[in-house]
Write an enzyme that holds these catalytic residues in place. Structure first.
Site, mmCIF file in Angstrom:
data_model
loop_
_atom_site.group_PDB
_atom_site.id
_atom_site.type_symbol
_atom_site.label_atom_id
_atom_site.label_comp_id
_atom_site.label_asym_id
_atom_site.label_seq_id
_atom_site.Cartn_x
_atom_site.Cartn_y
_atom_site.Cartn_z
ATOM 1 N N ASP A 45 0.860 -1.202 0.000
ATOM 2 C CA ASP A 45 0.000 0.000 0.000
ATOM 3 C C ASP A 45 0.886 1.239 0.000
ATOM 4 O O ASP A 45 1.922 1.267 0.672
ATOM 5 C CB ASP A 45 -0.893 -0.025 1.258
ATOM 6 C CG ASP A 45 -2.116 0.876 1.131
ATOM 7 O OD1 ASP A 45 -1.931 2.090 0.921
ATOM 8 O OD2 ASP A 45 -3.239 0.362 1.243
ATOM 9 N N SER A 95 -6.830 1.192 -4.880
ATOM 10 C CA SER A 95 -7.437 2.236 -5.737
ATOM 11 C C SER A 95 -8.181 3.205 -4.842
ATOM 12 O O SER A 95 -8.977 2.769 -3.998
ATOM 13 C CB SER A 95 -8.455 1.644 -6.726
ATOM 14 O OG SER A 95 -9.116 2.709 -7.401
ATOM 15 N N TYR A 143 -12.766 6.803 -12.647
ATOM 16 C CA TYR A 143 -13.035 5.620 -11.818
ATOM 17 C C TYR A 143 -13.832 4.578 -12.618
ATOM 18 O O TYR A 143 -13.424 3.413 -12.703
ATOM 19 C CB TYR A 143 -13.792 6.061 -10.576
ATOM 20 C CG TYR A 143 -13.972 4.998 -9.519
ATOM 21 C CD1 TYR A 143 -12.871 4.465 -8.834
ATOM 22 C CD2 TYR A 143 -15.244 4.532 -9.182
ATOM 23 C CE1 TYR A 143 -13.050 3.497 -7.849
ATOM 24 C CE2 TYR A 143 -15.426 3.570 -8.200
ATOM 25 C CZ TYR A 143 -14.322 3.053 -7.533
ATOM 26 O OH TYR A 143 -14.494 2.097 -6.554
ATOM 27 N N LYS A 161 -12.080 1.197 -13.906
ATOM 28 C CA LYS A 161 -12.495 -0.144 -13.467
ATOM 29 C C LYS A 161 -12.971 -0.987 -14.654
ATOM 30 O O LYS A 161 -12.790 -2.203 -14.676
ATOM 31 C CB LYS A 161 -13.593 -0.036 -12.405
ATOM 32 C CG LYS A 161 -13.128 0.551 -11.080
ATOM 33 C CD LYS A 161 -12.236 -0.401 -10.286
ATOM 34 C CE LYS A 161 -11.911 0.152 -8.909
ATOM 35 N NZ LYS A 161 -11.000 -0.711 -8.133
HETATM 36 P P1 NAD Z 1 -9.663 2.973 0.398
HETATM 37 O O1 NAD Z 1 -9.296 4.234 -0.306
HETATM 38 O O2 NAD Z 1 -9.969 3.053 1.845
HETATM 39 O O3 NAD Z 1 -8.570 1.851 0.168
HETATM 40 C C1 NAD Z 1 -7.777 1.777 -0.982
HETATM 41 C C2 NAD Z 1 -6.352 1.491 -0.550
HETATM 42 O O4 NAD Z 1 -5.524 1.390 -1.709
HETATM 43 C C3 NAD Z 1 -5.756 2.615 0.304
HETATM 44 O O5 NAD Z 1 -5.115 2.077 1.433
HETATM 45 C C4 NAD Z 1 -4.751 3.293 -0.636
HETATM 46 O O6 NAD Z 1 -3.703 3.903 0.051
HETATM 47 C C5 NAD Z 1 -4.326 2.127 -1.502
HETATM 48 N N1 NAD Z 1 -3.821 2.514 -2.834
HETATM 49 C C6 NAD Z 1 -4.424 3.306 -3.751
HETATM 50 N N2 NAD Z 1 -3.672 3.394 -4.861
HETATM 51 C C7 NAD Z 1 -2.564 2.632 -4.643
HETATM 52 C C8 NAD Z 1 -1.419 2.306 -5.409
HETATM 53 N N3 NAD Z 1 -1.230 2.803 -6.641
HETATM 54 N N4 NAD Z 1 -0.483 1.493 -4.866
HETATM 55 C C9 NAD Z 1 -0.647 0.981 -3.625
HETATM 56 N N5 NAD Z 1 -1.713 1.248 -2.849
HETATM 57 C C10 NAD Z 1 -2.668 2.060 -3.353
HETATM 58 O O7 NAD Z 1 -10.925 2.396 -0.403
HETATM 59 P P2 NAD Z 1 -11.870 1.178 -0.050
HETATM 60 O O8 NAD Z 1 -13.225 1.733 0.150
HETATM 61 O O9 NAD Z 1 -11.281 0.316 1.013
HETATM 62 O O10 NAD Z 1 -11.881 0.407 -1.440
HETATM 63 C C11 NAD Z 1 -11.074 -0.729 -1.672
HETATM 64 C C12 NAD Z 1 -11.355 -1.271 -3.071
HETATM 65 O O11 NAD Z 1 -12.734 -1.606 -3.200
HETATM 66 C C13 NAD Z 1 -11.053 -0.263 -4.184
HETATM 67 O O12 NAD Z 1 -10.469 -0.925 -5.270
HETATM 68 C C14 NAD Z 1 -12.419 0.268 -4.564
HETATM 69 O O13 NAD Z 1 -12.461 0.689 -5.912
HETATM 70 C C15 NAD Z 1 -13.312 -0.930 -4.306
HETATM 71 N N6 NAD Z 1 -14.698 -0.532 -3.994
HETATM 72 C C16 NAD Z 1 -15.015 0.050 -2.797
HETATM 73 C C17 NAD Z 1 -16.336 0.437 -2.537
HETATM 74 C C18 NAD Z 1 -16.753 1.043 -1.229
HETATM 75 O O14 NAD Z 1 -17.959 1.329 -1.051
HETATM 76 N N7 NAD Z 1 -15.883 1.251 -0.264
HETATM 77 C C19 NAD Z 1 -17.313 0.232 -3.526
HETATM 78 C C20 NAD Z 1 -16.939 -0.330 -4.738
HETATM 79 C C21 NAD Z 1 -15.625 -0.736 -4.956
#
Ligand code: NAD
Ligand code: UDP
Length: 320
Positions: free
Chosen positions: A31, A80, A151, A155
């Site tokens: 991360d 992401s 986004y 995706k």
């Molecule tokens: P978040 O932002 O809390 O977690 C994402 C993590 O990825 C963070 O810790 C960030 O630092 C890390 N990150 C981002 N880009 C990076 C890179 N290039 N290299 C290394 N680390 C990187 O978001 P989340 O809500 O925990 O989402 C996690 C995943 O689930 C994502 O891929 C998101 O698209 C997907 N998602 C989440 C939701 C939601 O409601 N939370 C809904 C649909 C999809």
């Protein structure tokens, strides 16, 4: 099991990390902390978890040399930024992470002969959907050049990339389409609806409803999401599958505001603000496939999950 979680210091990733540590798995997190935090992987852990089974690597998946790592039984690619607030400030990072970053993970997955790769896609691939509820075979209604497109299209490209690798290498690659998820360890200022409304409500500030609040979302509590991802990752014979994971309990944003006000016994008023372009008017997962293939469905009802979330944000306030 030996597990790699990219984005493991984020909201969902930190819960997933904790879940696998509780199963005595060895977890490596990669991360760059762009939206996550090391703190999520420290005070998130109960005493009984074996922290020696956790390795944290601070690196960007776009550039990281994964070949320095041993093969894994299971890889979750969760890295992401995901909040609409980041669609402006981090648009290029989002596009690169879901293209170049994922390609880097995929190349490592193939070369290392690791076991299974689960990619966290999103309900945003359906855009502002014309089909309701959304089934996996719906192609979506996405503005390719709008503010959310970094986004949505990021995706969608990622899903295409996953399927291209699946067709070429015939390896165990799986796509989870995650719907709106909430719970403790969401970032307080990430701008998402639940974190905004709860923090506004517990501070007796006005709840900011965008538009007239008639748009809908279907909220999934994070422990259900983690279980769904785990079931998808570990159920046999799911290579090449695409599965919605979310809670089909659909509510309008105005209803969500009222429920949060009631549960937090808040005196807050509701104010209406301008809504962003392309904000989806309806969103609800059809989870028939997850129920059938994974024998999974969410267990935590909305009020129970929101109460836990309110408690968490109140705790954070008390620490300041
Ligand atoms: P978040 O932002 O809390 O977690 C994402 C993590 O990825 C963070 O810790 C960030 O630092 C890390 N990150 C981002 N880009 C990076 C890179 N290039 N290299 C290394 N680390 C990187 O978001 P989340 O809500 O925990 O989402 C996690 C995943 O689930 C994502 O891929 C998101 O698209 C997907 N998602 C989440 C939701 C939601 O409601 N939370 C809904 C649909 C999809
Ligand atoms: N929303 C709102 N007030 C807020 C934050 C969000 O009315 O303070 C609305 C937003 O316009 C959207 C829904 O709540 O219709 C969900 O927004 P969120 O950012 O949580 O996620 P999205 O599903 O849009 O990715």
């Amino acid at each position: 099991m030996k597990i790699l979680i990219t984005g493991g210091a984020g909201f969902i990733g930190s819960h997933l990390t904790k879940f696998h540590l509780s199963k005595n798995d060895q977890v490596t997190v990669v991360d760059n902390f762009i939206t996550g935090s090391k703190k999520n992987l420290s005070f998130n852990f109960a005493q009984d978890l074996n922290k020696n089974n956790l390795k944290i690597i601070e690196a960007d998946i776009i550039k990281f040399d994964f070949s320095t790592l041993e093969p894994f039984d299971l890889i979750y690619d969760l890295a992401s930024p995901a909040s609409p607030k980041d669609f402006i400030g981090l648009s290029i990072e989002i596009l690169k992470t879901n293209s170049v970053g994922l390609m880097n993970v995929l190349d490592f997955f193939i070369k290392s002969n690791s076991g299974t790769l689960v990619f966290s896609s999103t309900s945003e691939v359906y855009g502002d959907p014309l089909a309701h509820p959304q089934k996996e075979d719906y192609f979506g209604n996405v503005n390719p050049v709008g503010l959310r497109s970094c986004y949505d299209e990021g995706k969608r490209f990622a899903e295409s990339l996953m399927m291209a690798y699946f067709r070429k290498y015939k390896k165990d690659i799986r796509i989870a389409r995650i719907f709106n998820t909430y719970g403790p360890y969401m970032k307080k200022d990430d701008g998402r609806v639940v974190s905004n409304f709860v923090n506004q409500a517990i501070n007796d500030q006005p709840l900011t409803v965008y538009g007239d609040g008639s748009q809908t979302r279907s909220l999934c509590y994070v422990s259900d999401m983690v279980e769904g991802l785990y079931m998808f990752a570990t159920t046999k014979d799911q290579a090449g599958e695409i599965i919605n994971i979310g809670n089909p309990n659909e509510k309008t944003i105005l209803e969500i505001a009222d429920i949060i006000k009631k549960l937090s016994r808040s005196k807050s008023e509701i104010t209406f603000k301008a809504i962003g372009a392309d904000d989806p008017k309806k969103r609800c997962p059809d989870i028939t496939k997850a129920k059938r293939l994974l024998n999974w469905k969410p267990k935590i009802d909305l009020e129970e999950g929101l109460l836990k979330t309110i408690e968490y944000f109140k705790f954070l306030e008390s620490q300041q």
